[in-house]
Design an enzyme around this catalytic site. Structure first.
Site, PDB file in Angstrom:
ATOM      1  N   GLU A  89      15.670   8.901  -7.198  1.00  0.00           N
ATOM      2  CA  GLU A  89      15.600   7.554  -6.604  1.00  0.00           C
ATOM      3  C   GLU A  89      15.354   6.452  -7.652  1.00  0.00           C
ATOM      4  OE1 GLU A  89      12.869   7.863  -3.299  1.00  0.00           O
ATOM      5  OE2 GLU A  89      14.304   9.074  -2.151  1.00  0.00           O
ATOM      6  N   GLU A 110      18.583  15.286  -1.223  1.00  0.00           N
ATOM      7  CA  GLU A 110      17.294  15.208  -0.513  1.00  0.00           C
ATOM      8  C   GLU A 110      17.412  14.500   0.820  1.00  0.00           C
ATOM      9  OE1 GLU A 110      13.812  13.684  -2.668  1.00  0.00           O
ATOM     10  OE2 GLU A 110      13.153  12.815  -0.767  1.00  0.00           O
TER      11      GLU A 110
END
Length: 494
Positions: free
Chosen positions: A242, A345
């Site tokens: 991220e 994810e």
């Protein structure tokens, strides 16, 4: 809690009609590879169902035969499978073994540990996971932050993975063993050590300081070599989890240009120099919303693109409102067909023990997996495979759901519907399968299909509506009719 949800998973694959799951799985694994064109001749369709407000959990509910298909009416709902049109090669489905998962696992009694591993990694009595992700040192899911070096050690002379040898590595080794000796295993960092960052903190974002680019690239190489020395082969790595999110937990920001340049000038060359040039490097590793811009910047630079196997993505773009951005996958796949797409994810956020059996959580998985695969994704990785009865441990209070929870007060495992929805893909679609053209005539249903190397076709159909649906399954010019309950998912094997 109804005990039917916490029983041994092998009992959930119950026989309602036709072959036993064991016999069907044997057929899946042992049928000879069919080099000729796929045919439905003399084939039966075995239907596995998981449905809300029923006892069906990956349960065989029907077996159908094919007959000559005739033009369907507009009033009918049909799923159309065209075996002559195939697309990406499937690499697997799996989940992450985090420090949190490993810490909870270590607190279970041996029988429950074995049940958990069987439930995930056994192809016959479980759902046959083939992918595995873990973090390079700490993420938020675990009891605290840590790194593999002492603070300020730029030369990495103190590098050691001893921390992971207590809980994480033993669990990973057992998972690999249960999976038959191999898992496609990749790794991701959440943050460099604090001393390497602009904010001098592993948490709260910040950036990697330029003077530590080489040291941080060396860190990946040391980690991979240390894990492989322990007997855990690493398939690949993502550059940064991220990279556009400033989180309360371990995080680090890279613009597209910064990630491109770190890959091109440091990480790629360093892995090659260290004899790790065969490791698959995955860029982005964040949500679908900004992925096209990241792809354009990195893939348009040949010197960076040559090191990138493909792009990883998550499903959390809905945090800002709106629906999942599946079209962005198609756009990246269309623009850069030589690069792969990997879901790295996803989990249901904001843990609430009253929602263990909350069906929309499972439908989020089914909707994402079908749409992700239909837009070119080659593999799909869930987040934590196991959490406790609080949705943790998580050292910053970011408690979430996992497909299976352990109630450490009772010692029981709690299977959520998400576990079974994932299983409708992972148990039946095996590595090296090819996605097959599949469309649906009404938005009531969504569907995807894969052809396994043993010649078995697998079609997954999901119904998120409040009504049962009767639908035609057309495979080429052959057809059968199947009924799917309300709020259900089915896997059709033929």
């Amino acid at each position: 809690m109804n005990l039917k949800y916490v029983k041994m998973v092998c009992l959930s694959f119950s026989l309602v009609a036709c072959n036993s799951p064991k016999e069907e799985q044997k057929n899946l694994e042992e049928s000879p590879i069919q080099a000729q064109e796929f045919s439905t001749e003399n084939k039966k369709v075995t239907v596995y169902t998981t449905a809300s407000d029923t006892d069906f959990r990956l349960t065989i509910t029907d077996q159908r035969s094919f007959s000559e298909g005739v033009q369907p009416l507009e009033s009918e709902i049909s799923v159309f499978v065209e075996p002559k049109k195939t697309f990406q090669t499937f690499i697997g489905v799996g989940g992450a073994i985090t420090d949190a998962s490993a810490e909870v696992f270590a607190k279970l009694d041996p029988k429950k540990q074995q049940e958990l591993l069987t439930s995930y990694y056994d192809t016959e009595n479980g759902i046959g996971y083939t992918l595995l992700r873990t973090s390079i040192h700490s993420a938020d899911f675990g009891s605290g932050s840590f790194t593999y070096v002492e603070e300020g050690d730029k030369e990495l002379k103190t590098f050691s993975i001893n921390h992971d040898k207590q809980f994480r590595i033993p669990m990973i080794k057992r998972a690999i063993e249960m999976a038959g000796g191999s898992l496609l295993f990749y790794v991701s960092p959440w943050s460099p050590p604090a001393f390497m960052k602009s904010n001098n903190n592993m948490l709260q974002g910040g950036k990697l300081l330029p003077e530590y680019y080489q040291s941080w690239a060396n860190y990946y190489a040391k980690f991979i070599k240390a894990y492989e020395k322990e007997g855990m082969p690493i398939w690949g790595l993502t550059i940064q989890n991220e990279p556009m999110a400033t989180q309360t937990w371990e995080s680090c920001i890279y613009t597209a240009e910064e990630e491109r340049d770190f890959l091109k000038n440091y990480l790629g060359p360093t892995l090659e120099k260290e004899g790790l040039g065969d490791k698959n490097i995955v860029v982005w590793d964040h949500n679908r919303d900004l992925m096209t811009q990241r792809a354009n910047v990195i893939y348009s630079d040949p010197e960076a693109a040559k090191y990138a196997w493909g792009m990883g993505f998550h499903w959390y773009e809905t945090w800002a409102g709106g629906d999942p951005m599946f079209d962005n996958l198609a756009k990246v796949n269309e623009a850069y067909p030589d690069k792969k797409l990997l879901f790295t994810e996803g989990c249901n956020e904001k843990f609430d023990p009253a929602k263990y059996q909350f069906w929309p959580n499972a439908e989020r998985y089914g909707n994402s997996m079908i749409n992700d695969f239909n837009n070119g994704t080659v593999g799909w990785t869930d987040w934590n495979i196991l959490l406790d009865q609080t949705g943790g441990p998580n050292h910053v209070g970011n408690f979430c759901f996992a497909p299976i929870h352990a109630d450490l007060n009772t010692g029981e495992l709690i299977y959520t519907p998400s576990y079974y929805y994932i299983g409708h893909f992972s148990k039946f679609i095996r590595p090296e399968a090819k996605r097959v053209s599949t469309t649906v005539s009404r938005s009531t249903l969504i569907s995807t299909s894969f052809l396994n190397t043993n010649g078995k076709m697998v079609t997954v159909v999901m119904n998120a509506s409040d009504e049962k649906v009767s639908y035609n399954l057309f495979v080429g010019n052959q057809k059968t009719v199947v009924e799917i309950p309300a709020h259900a998912i089915q896997t059709l094997v033929y």
